[in-house]
Design a protein around this motif. Structure first.
Motif, mmCIF file in Angstrom:
data_model
loop_
_atom_site.group_PDB
_atom_site.id
_atom_site.type_symbol
_atom_site.label_atom_id
_atom_site.label_comp_id
_atom_site.label_asym_id
_atom_site.label_seq_id
_atom_site.Cartn_x
_atom_site.Cartn_y
_atom_site.Cartn_z
ATOM 1 N N ARG A 33 -30.454 -43.651 -9.801
ATOM 2 C CA ARG A 33 -31.768 -43.734 -10.468
ATOM 3 C C ARG A 33 -32.553 -42.428 -10.283
ATOM 4 O O ARG A 33 -33.265 -41.973 -11.174
ATOM 5 N N LYS A 54 -22.772 -51.548 -16.274
ATOM 6 C CA LYS A 54 -21.410 -51.074 -15.977
ATOM 7 C C LYS A 54 -21.407 -50.144 -14.770
ATOM 8 O O LYS A 54 -22.450 -49.828 -14.215
ATOM 9 N N VAL A 56 -20.885 -46.577 -13.056
ATOM 10 C CA VAL A 56 -20.960 -45.136 -13.332
ATOM 11 C C VAL A 56 -19.659 -44.495 -12.821
ATOM 12 O O VAL A 56 -19.124 -44.924 -11.790
ATOM 13 N N GLY A 81 -24.361 -50.398 -1.530
ATOM 14 C CA GLY A 81 -23.913 -50.526 -2.926
ATOM 15 C C GLY A 81 -22.674 -49.690 -3.201
ATOM 16 O O GLY A 81 -22.436 -49.272 -4.331
ATOM 17 N N PHE A 82 -21.885 -49.486 -2.192
ATOM 18 C CA PHE A 82 -20.714 -48.625 -2.323
ATOM 19 C C PHE A 82 -19.701 -48.977 -1.229
ATOM 20 O O PHE A 82 -20.119 -49.192 -0.101
ATOM 21 N N ARG A 84 -18.007 -50.082 -4.867
ATOM 22 C CA ARG A 84 -18.051 -51.268 -5.719
ATOM 23 C C ARG A 84 -16.704 -51.573 -6.350
ATOM 24 O O ARG A 84 -16.499 -52.674 -6.849
ATOM 25 N N ASN A 88 -13.877 -46.392 -6.856
ATOM 26 C CA ASN A 88 -14.947 -45.851 -5.995
ATOM 27 C C ASN A 88 -14.381 -45.483 -4.623
ATOM 28 O O ASN A 88 -14.603 -44.396 -4.105
ATOM 29 N N ARG A 124 -37.219 -52.366 -12.885
ATOM 30 C CA ARG A 124 -35.928 -51.739 -13.196
ATOM 31 C C ARG A 124 -35.425 -52.131 -14.579
ATOM 32 O O ARG A 124 -35.560 -53.283 -14.986
#
Ligand code: AMP
Length: 161
Positions: A33, A54, A56, A81-82, A84, A88, A124
């Motif tokens: 973001r 989706k 990135v 958040g990783f 995912r 990744n 958001r």
């Protein structure tokens, strides 16, 4: 690292972990973001991907995480958040040459996640019912292989939310 679906409480709990244990907190979603807000070359692509719920491209996300790690004084990171997806995970290992010591997974029922996301009012672009449904489909499809990978390696700690 800390993984979980949208609205499972990743951000909230990361703040508490950081306050108590002093890690440097890096949120994959937050870094993306910020990249949109900075009008970088990838900004428009990232915005569209997030609006669609989706994933990135891993290389973009990992490079942002790597940049933060390299510019930080800390050597202890909490990455939220990783990863995912398996893609990744593999990109992170290849690009940074590092692996997480521990992966915490927030296992939360879908209806609870939807309720929380719709009620959080953070402005958001992806916190609407259409995008949330897409995010949940992506999460269910791609998250399990990563979770299983870390479970087999004895690095997974599941928290039932
Ligand atoms: P979050 O802030 O964790 O809810 O993430 C919001 C959105 O950012 C996701 O729906 C994805 O579009 C994108 N995103 C977050 N983390 C990742 C990641 N690790 N890899 C790719 N895309 C991501």
């Amino acid at each position: 690292m800390l993984s979980g679906g949208p609205g499972s409480g990743k951000g909230t709990q990361c703040t508490k972990i950081v306050n108590n244990f002093g890690f440097k907190h890096l949120s994959a979603g937050e870094l993306l973001r910020r990249e949109i807000a900075s009008n970088s070359e990838y900004g428009a692509m990232i915005l569209n991907t997030i609006k669609e719920g989706k994933i990135v491209p891993s290389e973009v996300t990992v490079k942002l995480i790597q940049r933060e790690m390299e510019s930080s004084d800390s050597r202890r990171f909490l990455i939220d958040g990783f990863p995912r997806t398996e893609e990744n995970r593999i990109a992170f290992e290849n690009i940074t040459g590092a692996e997480p010591d521990l992966v915490i997974f927030f296992d939360c029922p879908q209806e609870e996640m939807v309720k929380r996301v719709l009620n959080r009012n953070e402005g958001r672009v992806d916190d609407n019912i259409v995008t949330i449904k897409k995010r949940l489909i992506v999460f269910e499809a791609l998250n399990l292989p990563v979770i299983n990978y870390y479970s087999k390696r004895g690095k997974l700690y599941t928290v039932t939310v």
